[in-house]
Design a protein around this motif. Structure first.
Motif, PDB file in Angstrom:
ATOM      1  N   LEU B 370       0.824  -1.208   0.000  1.00 50.73           N
ATOM      2  CA  LEU B 370       0.000   0.000   0.000  1.00 50.73           C
ATOM      3  C   LEU B 370       0.860   1.262   0.000  1.00 50.73           C
ATOM      4  N   ILE B 371       1.849   1.285   0.913  1.00 56.19           N
ATOM      5  CA  ILE B 371       2.670   2.491   1.022  1.00 56.19           C
ATOM      6  C   ILE B 371       3.513   2.665  -0.239  1.00 56.19           C
ATOM      7  N   TRP B 372       4.014   1.545  -0.792  1.00 55.92           N
ATOM      8  CA  TRP B 372       4.787   1.703  -2.023  1.00 55.92           C
ATOM      9  C   TRP B 372       3.917   2.251  -3.140  1.00 55.92           C
ATOM     10  N   PHE B 373       2.675   1.734  -3.224  1.00 56.96           N
ATOM     11  CA  PHE B 373       1.756   2.240  -4.244  1.00 56.96           C
ATOM     12  C   PHE B 373       1.581   3.752  -4.079  1.00 56.96           C
ATOM     13  N   LEU B 374       1.343   4.184  -2.824  1.00 54.89           N
ATOM     14  CA  LEU B 374       1.127   5.615  -2.596  1.00 54.89           C
ATOM     15  C   LEU B 374       2.392   6.405  -2.918  1.00 54.89           C
ATOM     16  N   TRP B 375       3.554   5.874  -2.504  1.00 54.83           N
ATOM     17  CA  TRP B 375       4.834   6.563  -2.735  1.00 54.83           C
ATOM     18  C   TRP B 375       5.005   6.861  -4.223  1.00 54.83           C
ATOM     19  N   VAL B 376       4.612   5.885  -5.068  1.00 54.16           N
ATOM     20  CA  VAL B 376       4.761   6.099  -6.507  1.00 54.16           C
ATOM     21  C   VAL B 376       3.678   7.034  -7.030  1.00 54.16           C
ATOM     22  N   GLN B 377       2.466   6.837  -6.553  1.00 52.37           N
ATOM     23  CA  GLN B 377       1.349   7.545  -7.174  1.00 52.37           C
ATOM     24  C   GLN B 377       1.095   8.944  -6.618  1.00 52.37           C
ATOM     25  N   VAL B 378       1.658   9.247  -5.432  1.00 49.20           N
ATOM     26  CA  VAL B 378       1.395  10.564  -4.856  1.00 49.20           C
ATOM     27  C   VAL B 378       1.946  11.662  -5.763  1.00 49.20           C
ATOM     28  N   GLU B 379       3.044  11.364  -6.445  1.00 50.28           N
ATOM     29  CA  GLU B 379       3.655  12.411  -7.256  1.00 50.28           C
ATOM     30  C   GLU B 379       2.729  12.882  -8.385  1.00 50.28           C
ATOM     31  N   PRO B 380       2.252  11.963  -9.256  1.00 47.03           N
ATOM     32  CA  PRO B 380       1.318  12.444 -10.287  1.00 47.03           C
ATOM     33  C   PRO B 380       0.031  13.001  -9.693  1.00 47.03           C
ATOM     34  N   LEU B 381      -0.476  12.359  -8.626  1.00 50.73           N
ATOM     35  CA  LEU B 381      -1.711  12.867  -8.017  1.00 50.73           C
ATOM     36  C   LEU B 381      -1.483  14.263  -7.442  1.00 50.73           C
ATOM     37  N   GLY B 382      -0.303  14.440  -6.784  1.00 51.60           N
ATOM     38  CA  GLY B 382       0.003  15.743  -6.200  1.00 51.60           C
ATOM     39  C   GLY B 382       0.100  16.814  -7.266  1.00 51.60           C
ATOM     40  N   LEU B 383       0.711  16.435  -8.388  1.00 49.23           N
ATOM     41  CA  LEU B 383       0.839  17.388  -9.482  1.00 49.23           C
ATOM     42  C   LEU B 383      -0.541  17.795  -9.987  1.00 49.23           C
ATOM     43  N   ALA B 384      -1.412  16.795 -10.152  1.00 52.52           N
ATOM     44  CA  ALA B 384      -2.766  17.086 -10.624  1.00 52.52           C
ATOM     45  C   ALA B 384      -3.487  17.991  -9.628  1.00 52.52           C
ATOM     46  N   PHE B 385      -3.302  17.695  -8.339  1.00 46.94           N
ATOM     47  CA  PHE B 385      -3.959  18.472  -7.290  1.00 46.94           C
ATOM     48  C   PHE B 385      -3.471  19.916  -7.320  1.00 46.94           C
ATOM     49  N   LEU B 386      -2.143  20.099  -7.464  1.00 47.03           N
ATOM     50  CA  LEU B 386      -1.599  21.449  -7.485  1.00 47.03           C
ATOM     51  C   LEU B 386      -2.056  22.197  -8.731  1.00 47.03           C
ATOM     52  N   GLN B 387      -2.151  21.450  -9.837  1.00 49.45           N
ATOM     53  CA  GLN B 387      -2.646  22.098 -11.044  1.00 49.45           C
ATOM     54  C   GLN B 387      -4.068  22.597 -10.846  1.00 49.45           C
ATOM     55  N   LEU B 388      -4.842  21.779 -10.145  1.00 50.42           N
ATOM     56  CA  LEU B 388      -6.237  22.133  -9.896  1.00 50.42           C
ATOM     57  C   LEU B 388      -6.326  23.394  -9.050  1.00 50.42           C
ATOM     58  N   ILE B 389      -5.559  23.439  -7.929  1.00 47.70           N
ATOM     59  CA  ILE B 389      -5.728  24.595  -7.041  1.00 47.70           C
ATOM     60  C   ILE B 389      -5.029  25.840  -7.561  1.00 47.70           C
ATOM     61  N   THR B 390      -4.121  25.697  -8.549  1.00 45.17           N
ATOM     62  CA  THR B 390      -3.489  26.904  -9.082  1.00 45.17           C
ATOM     63  C   THR B 390      -4.053  27.258 -10.459  1.00 45.17           C
ATOM     64  N   ALA B 391      -5.145  26.596 -10.833  1.00 44.61           N
ATOM     65  CA  ALA B 391      -5.682  26.796 -12.186  1.00 44.61           C
ATOM     66  C   ALA B 391      -6.088  28.252 -12.426  1.00 44.61           C
ATOM     67  N   TRP B 392      -6.479  28.951 -11.337  1.00 38.92           N
ATOM     68  CA  TRP B 392      -6.965  30.330 -11.511  1.00 38.92           C
ATOM     69  C   TRP B 392      -5.824  31.320 -11.697  1.00 38.92           C
ATOM     70  N   LEU B 393      -4.577  30.861 -11.403  1.00 38.15           N
ATOM     71  CA  LEU B 393      -3.442  31.774 -11.554  1.00 38.15           C
ATOM     72  C   LEU B 393      -3.019  31.816 -13.015  1.00 38.15           C
ATOM     73  N   PRO B 394      -2.419  32.944 -13.446  1.00 39.45           N
ATOM     74  CA  PRO B 394      -1.937  32.988 -14.832  1.00 39.45           C
ATOM     75  C   PRO B 394      -0.837  31.955 -15.079  1.00 39.45           C
ATOM     76  N   GLU B 395      -0.712  31.541 -16.325  1.00 35.09           N
ATOM     77  CA  GLU B 395       0.181  30.462 -16.752  1.00 35.09           C
ATOM     78  C   GLU B 395       1.608  30.629 -16.207  1.00 35.09           C
ATOM     79  N   GLN B 396       2.175  31.859 -16.269  1.00 35.49           N
ATOM     80  CA  GLN B 396       3.579  32.060 -15.923  1.00 35.49           C
ATOM     81  C   GLN B 396       3.769  32.606 -14.507  1.00 35.49           C
ATOM     82  N   ASN B 397       2.718  32.566 -13.688  1.00 37.07           N
ATOM     83  CA  ASN B 397       2.815  33.076 -12.319  1.00 37.07           C
ATOM     84  C   ASN B 397       3.912  32.345 -11.546  1.00 37.07           C
TER      85      ASN B 397
END
Lengths: 336, 434
Positions: B370-397
């Protein structure tokens, strides 16, 4: 003359660096030992607390530099240090409320708290890398040297130069001030006395009306100040890199244990013992010996006992030797 | 019964997660996660043996894992004959000198009466021995490292099949554990922790610096493999035909075939170790271990030799970590000493054990996956999450760019939060000890 040259080379490459490094380790070990004495667990997040404190200070330093404020010949980071300490103190107090307090109320076993501190370590490590990134950061400014090697040679006419870096001088002065202030606080003020009482005998302290939460709060404040100062001084002297700070955990703990966990004087002693042995075992003695030995006996190799990468092995070996012969450390420590 | 249902349910959940990865991302990724998950599960079993069964606080897992990796090199790489001729015998002689010095020092300590002369004699033996050791050892090392340094510059291995390295990795780790256990196991738990942390750092320092042994940071690459190479499969007419029969192109099929081969091998090892660990847990020996863990004084009063039992289980657990380390280096096909980091190889394994459930072998295995799965998958999920919460900011902010850049560090943060949440709300783990 040769003897003087040898002495200068020794001071330049061994004594001064070891004293500065020892002072940094001592400040780190004081934090570890305070937590062990009062909260009664080994805090594995301490290296990352140092990293966080240094990071907060670096960010403020950059802001000050950006606004054109500097500290003359001294590094701007010293101006930023109080802010860094305040930010770190807030983080530690928040961590205590959110994490450690629960286990304290439960009277959890110390080893559980150690594992909890592992979780905190992960989080702090993540935060630091998240904010400032995993790379090297330099933030020192002001004058680089108090005495440069060249000035020294011109001044004395010796062949060997003695360089005394500003960061080393500041480390020694600031560490001395911090230690004096800490001992004054622990020995003279009412809060400090109640902290020592709580550390010596929890039940008796509670019985005499000492408020444990207050003691714990002051401990975290002191730890924030010590860890941030240690982190900033280390960063000024060498450089700031989150992973290096994580690795400092080993020498810092070794210092605290060698001195006797829970004993502040021991922590300082331990810091210097570890620092001196690390530097002396990994220094190439050729230069010093060339001055001292008659020409026929001059060493051909570097006369380096261990390569620098084995400095962990040195702190570790000292630790094991001390534990085998004096299980509670050089000064008497406590056991939970 | 409900505990059993819970175990099955949780394992099914992990299976579904890995299958979902296969369907949504790629089967290659899914198999990668599965293979490292199997290895992680074995490491977690080892730590669980020490912590869950016996309450020993070992945070030097990384060192034992690295020793397993060293075994893979020493067993499987072809020997460098020129290097052996240049200084092989002398290096061995040097190591013997070093060992003899330590034995002599211990003998002096044991035999002489405890007074000042003893300390002086010990010191003299150590200093003379060290000088002699460096005198014999250093020229040999220089000679070996001069032999074609770009390609070899080290002694090489024995040229045996790499599967043999797995048990040997266990033996190597067990040997190291014996030395550490002899000195450090009598100490309190915090001291043992720091001692093991230090040993792990020293093992890594040795791997990084002793170029004659491991090529140091120049890495050993191209280890032999227990499964065929992709490139050979892709040229095999028979294989191409069968792959096309399944509707796969040869490149994908070969890579999946190789990874599946590893999965089968690793699963066999995991199942063997899991069965052994379960048998041990249920045996009188396992009950004695837990009795010692729960109350050392009482167990000692019942005539159990606490120190010996601790040493025994410390060696066993470390050996399992060594086996896992050898398997991991086999899977990677290379030994890269600089890649061993305590957060990844020691503390992450601890998160696996605590989250899975310390004291329960199935819990540790589940935690590993379980932890290994999360260790690998948190990175893409985290990126997606950050993209979501920063979507309102301009592209080059600047803030947005910084946050997206730092997504990789979400891993550590997430692991810490998971560990703290489990410790707080389910302190005995997902599958608690029975």
């Amino acid at each position: 003359m040769d003897f003087l040259n040898a002495l200068v080379a020794l001071s330049n490459f061994v004594l001064i660096p070891a004293v500065a490094y020892g002072a940094q380790l001592a400040l780190g070990a004081l934090g570890v030992t305070l937590i062990y004495g009062i909260l009664r667990f080994s805090n594995f997040a301490h290296g990352d607390t140092m990293a966080f404190g240094a990071m907060a200070t670096i960010l403020v330093t950059w802001a000050l530099q950006g606004a054109g404020i500097t500290f003359g010949v001294l590094p701007t980071a010293l101006l930023a240090l109080p802010v860094g300490i305040a930010v770190t103190a807030l983080l530690l107090l928040a961590t205590d409320k959110a994490v450690y307090q629960f286990y304290r109320r439960q009277k959890a076993a110390p080893v559980i708290l150690v594992i909890v501190s592992m979780g905190v370590m992960f989080i702090m490590n993540g935060i630091v890398r998240f904010i400032i990134g995993p790379d090297d950061q330099r933030f020192g400014d002001g004058a680089r040297f108090i005495i440069s090697a060249r000035d020294f040679r011109e001044m004395t006419g010796l062949r060997e130069g003695l360089a005394f870096k500003t960061s080393q001088g500041i480390t020694i002065v600031v560490a001395a001030i911090a230690v004096i202030a800490l001992f004054w606080f622990l020995n003279k003020t009412r809060t400090g006395k109640s902290m020592r009482a709580y550390s010596d005998n929890e039940d008796l302290a509670l019985l005499s009306g000492i408020n444990p939460e207050r003691v714990v709060m002051y401990t975290w404040l002191l730890v924030a100040a010590l860890a941030t100062t240690a982190g900033v001084l280390y960063g000024l002297d060498k450089s700031f890199k989150p992973f290096t700070y994580f690795q400092l955990l080993l020498p810092v703990f070794a210092a605290a244990i060698v001195g006797g966990l829970g004993n502040p004087v021991g922590a300082i002693l331990g810091g210097f013992v570890i620092a001196f042995s690390e530097v002396m075992f990994t220094y190439a003695w050729k230069k010093v010996l060339t001055y001292l030995m008659p020409e026929a006996l001059e060493p051909s190799g570097l006369v380096q006992l261990l390569s620098t990468d084995y400095k962990f092995a040195v702190s570790f070996a000292i630790l094991v030797i001390v534990l085998l012969f004096r299980p509670t450390g050089l000064m008497k420590g406590k056991a939970v | 019964m409900s505990a059993q249902a819970r175990t099955i349910g949780l394992f099914a959940l992990v299976g579904v997660l890995i299958i979902l990865t296969g369907v949504l991302q790629s089967w290659n990724t899914a198999l990668l996660i599965l293979n490292m998950g199997l290895i992680s599960a074995i490491m977690a079993l080892g730590v669980n043996l020490q912590w869950g069964f016996a309450g020993l606080f070992n945070i030097g897992v990384m060192g034992f894992v690295a020793l397993g990796g060293l075994a893979a090199v020493l067993i499987s790489m072809p020997p460098t004959t020129t290097a052996w001729a240049a200084g092989g015998a002398r290096v061995l002689l040097g190591l013997l000198t070093g060992a003899a010095t330590i034995v002599a020092a211990i003998l002096v300590q044991r035999r002489m009466a405890p007074e000042r002369n003893r300390s002086l004699a010990t010191l003299a033996v150590l200093v003379l021995g060290f000088i002699l050791y460096r005198f014999v050892f250093d020229p040999a090392v220089d000679a070996i490292e001069d032999v074609n340094p770009a390609v070899t510059g080290y002694l090489g291995g024995l040229g045996l099949p790499i599967l043999l390295a797995w048990p040997v990795g266990g033996l190597l780790a067990a040997g190291a554990a014996w030395i550490i256990g002899k000195t450090a196991l009598g100490l309190r738990s915090d001291y043992l922790a720091i001692a093991t942390l230090g040993i792990a750092e020293i093992v890594i320092a040795v791997l990084k610096n002793e170029d004659w042994l491991t090529r140091g940071v120049k890495n050993v690459i191209g280890l032999p493999r227990p499964v065929p190479r992709e490139i050979d499969l892709q040229q095999n007419a028979d294989f191409i035909e069968r792959a096309q029969g399944l509707g796969l192109d040869p490149v994908t099929a070969s890579s999946l075939y190789v990874k599946l081969g590893y999965s089968v091998l690793f699963t066999v090892v995991l199942v063997i170790l899991l069965v052994l660990a379960q048998l041990a847990l249920k045996s009188p020996w396992g009950r004695m271990m837990r009795a010692i863990r729960d109350n050392e004084v009482a167990a000692a009063a019942m005539g159990k030799n606490v120190t010996k039992r601790h040493l025994q289980i410390f060696i066993l657990g470390s050996a399992i970590c060594g086996i896992a380390g050898a398997m991991m280096t086999t899977l990677d096909g290379q030994l890269t000493p600089a890649s061993y980091q305590p957060l990844r190889f020691t503390f992450l394994v601890w998160v696996m054990v605590i989250v899975g459930g310390s004291g329960n072998n199935f819990g540790a295995v589940l935690g590993g996956f379980l932890i290994w799965f999360l260790w690998v998958q948190v990175e893409p999920l985290g990126l997606a999450f950050l993209q979501l919460i920063t979507a309102w900011l301009p592209e080059q902010n600047a803030l947005r760019l910084h946050l997206l850049d730092s997504a990789a560090h979400m891993r550590l943060l997430t692991m810490g939060i998971i560990l703290l949440l489990v410790l707080r709300f389910s302190p005995r783990g997902l599958i608690p000890e029975r």
